[in-house]
Design a protein around this motif. Sequence first.
Motif, PDB file in Angstrom:
ATOM      1  N   ASP A  72      78.542  32.046 -21.241  1.00 40.75           N
ATOM      2  CA  ASP A  72      77.267  32.423 -20.647  1.00 40.75           C
ATOM      3  C   ASP A  72      77.418  33.326 -19.431  1.00 40.75           C
ATOM      4  OD1 ASP A  72      75.967  30.877 -22.520  1.00 40.75           O
ATOM      5  OD2 ASP A  72      75.874  29.105 -21.239  1.00 40.75           O
ATOM      6  N   THR A  73      78.630  33.534 -18.957  1.00 40.32           N
ATOM      7  CA  THR A  73      78.826  34.330 -17.748  1.00 40.32           C
ATOM      8  C   THR A  73      79.340  35.727 -18.048  1.00 40.32           C
ATOM      9  OG1 THR A  73      81.123  33.633 -17.389  1.00 40.32           O
ATOM     10  CG2 THR A  73      79.388  32.210 -16.508  1.00 40.32           C
ATOM     11  N   ARG A  81      73.635  25.746 -15.736  1.00 43.87           N
ATOM     12  CA  ARG A  81      72.715  26.899 -15.798  1.00 43.87           C
ATOM     13  C   ARG A  81      72.056  27.127 -14.436  1.00 43.87           C
ATOM     14  NH1 ARG A  81      71.128  24.412 -20.682  1.00 43.87           N
ATOM     15  NH2 ARG A  81      69.085  23.867 -19.823  1.00 43.87           N
ATOM     16  N   ARG A  82      71.663  26.024 -13.771  1.00 45.95           N
ATOM     17  CA  ARG A  82      71.055  26.183 -12.434  1.00 45.95           C
ATOM     18  C   ARG A  82      72.072  26.733 -11.447  1.00 45.95           C
ATOM     19  NH1 ARG A  82      68.801  21.040 -13.607  1.00 45.95           N
ATOM     20  NH2 ARG A  82      70.268  20.058 -12.165  1.00 45.95           N
ATOM     21  N   ILE A  98      74.095  31.289  -8.187  1.00 44.20           N
ATOM     22  CA  ILE A  98      75.142  32.271  -7.907  1.00 44.20           C
ATOM     23  C   ILE A  98      74.600  33.686  -8.059  1.00 44.20           C
ATOM     24  CG2 ILE A  98      77.296  33.251  -8.814  1.00 44.20           C
ATOM     25  CD1 ILE A  98      78.191  30.364  -9.394  1.00 44.20           C
ATOM     26  N   ALA A  99      73.875  33.950  -9.158  1.00 44.32           N
ATOM     27  CA  ALA A  99      73.347  35.292  -9.397  1.00 44.32           C
ATOM     28  C   ALA A  99      72.397  35.730  -8.289  1.00 44.32           C
ATOM     29  CB  ALA A  99      72.633  35.326 -10.751  1.00 44.32           C
ATOM     30  N   ALA A 127      80.353  37.523 -10.267  1.00 44.87           N
ATOM     31  CA  ALA A 127      79.018  37.954  -9.858  1.00 44.87           C
ATOM     32  C   ALA A 127      79.095  38.972  -8.723  1.00 44.87           C
ATOM     33  CB  ALA A 127      78.188  36.744  -9.430  1.00 44.87           C
ATOM     34  N   ARG A 128      80.039  38.770  -7.821  1.00 47.75           N
ATOM     35  CA  ARG A 128      80.194  39.712  -6.702  1.00 47.75           C
ATOM     36  C   ARG A 128      80.777  41.047  -7.176  1.00 47.75           C
ATOM     37  NH1 ARG A 128      81.932  34.874  -2.484  1.00 47.75           N
ATOM     38  NH2 ARG A 128      79.821  34.649  -1.601  1.00 47.75           N
TER      39      ARG A 128
END
Length: 311
Positions: free
Chosen positions: A128-129, A209-210, A215-216, A258-259
């Motif tokens: 999922d990432t 998921r949360r 993070i996003a 994400a970064r």
Amino acid sequence: MRFRTADVARVESTWKQFVPSAVLHDVDPHRLYFDWKSVELGELTLVRYDLAAKVRTTAEPEDQFIACRVEGPDAQLRSDRSELVASRPWLSDGPRVHAQWERGARVTALIFERASLQSLAQQISGDDTVALHVADLAPRSDRAADAWSRMFAYLEQSAESLDDDGDTELLRSELARHAAATTLATFSTTGRLHRHRPAQTTPAPATVRRALDFIAENAHRPITVDDVASAVHISTRGLQYAFRRALDTTPAECLRRARLDGAHRDLRSGAQSTVAAVARKWGFSHPSRFAVAYRESFGVLPSVTAATHRR
């Protein structure tokens, strides 16, 4: 949609409906002939057009993936990265692609919304990432290029039989999925370069998921894994266990990715900022380590991305 025209303005305005960044340069209006056909398949658009004229054109996808093939006796293609082979498909999610021809060409293209193609990549990988990016605009091989062209012909033929009623919605969805899967198999993407684990067979738990959402939304801030755990009301050890079990990775690695994605977006935006400043903004204090991590994820150095998109 299907029409024919000799109006230069309509040619460009039509193409811009689907690829807002598309620009036509130096079109010879005296011998222009344009035959356009497009079909909507959910969040995928199939396009085929014949354009007879002396033409130079540029496309720079924004929040899209464009898979495209240009066939013409004198067609020439290049990107800001390298020369491309005319008649072979190419895939771009941002880098500009320039095409030109003197006598005419047939252009076939699949236009994917970024979120749609990335969602399919996540389903296929079970991760999922996954953040999907094009590593090489050219296809993996001649065989892969031929398979993509056969897929497009099948898609176009199948689309001819579709009606506008709701009964064909499932078929449209399946055709779009087939197109996306074949495109992902044809081209190298970074979403495939560093994901080597068994497929995830069940959805990630709600807690994970949360955590990914947190993070996003906050990767640009100086958050830690402890902050992520606190935000979703779980212990740090519990969060690490949940990520390992659901995604076979760690919260820290997801935060790092994400970064990197955030830095990639900033460098592609064309803003007048140095690579070092972008790295610091996203929490990378060592420029050399940032450059290595960036290249592993996106296939090029951050300086190349910045130079390509600088205004």
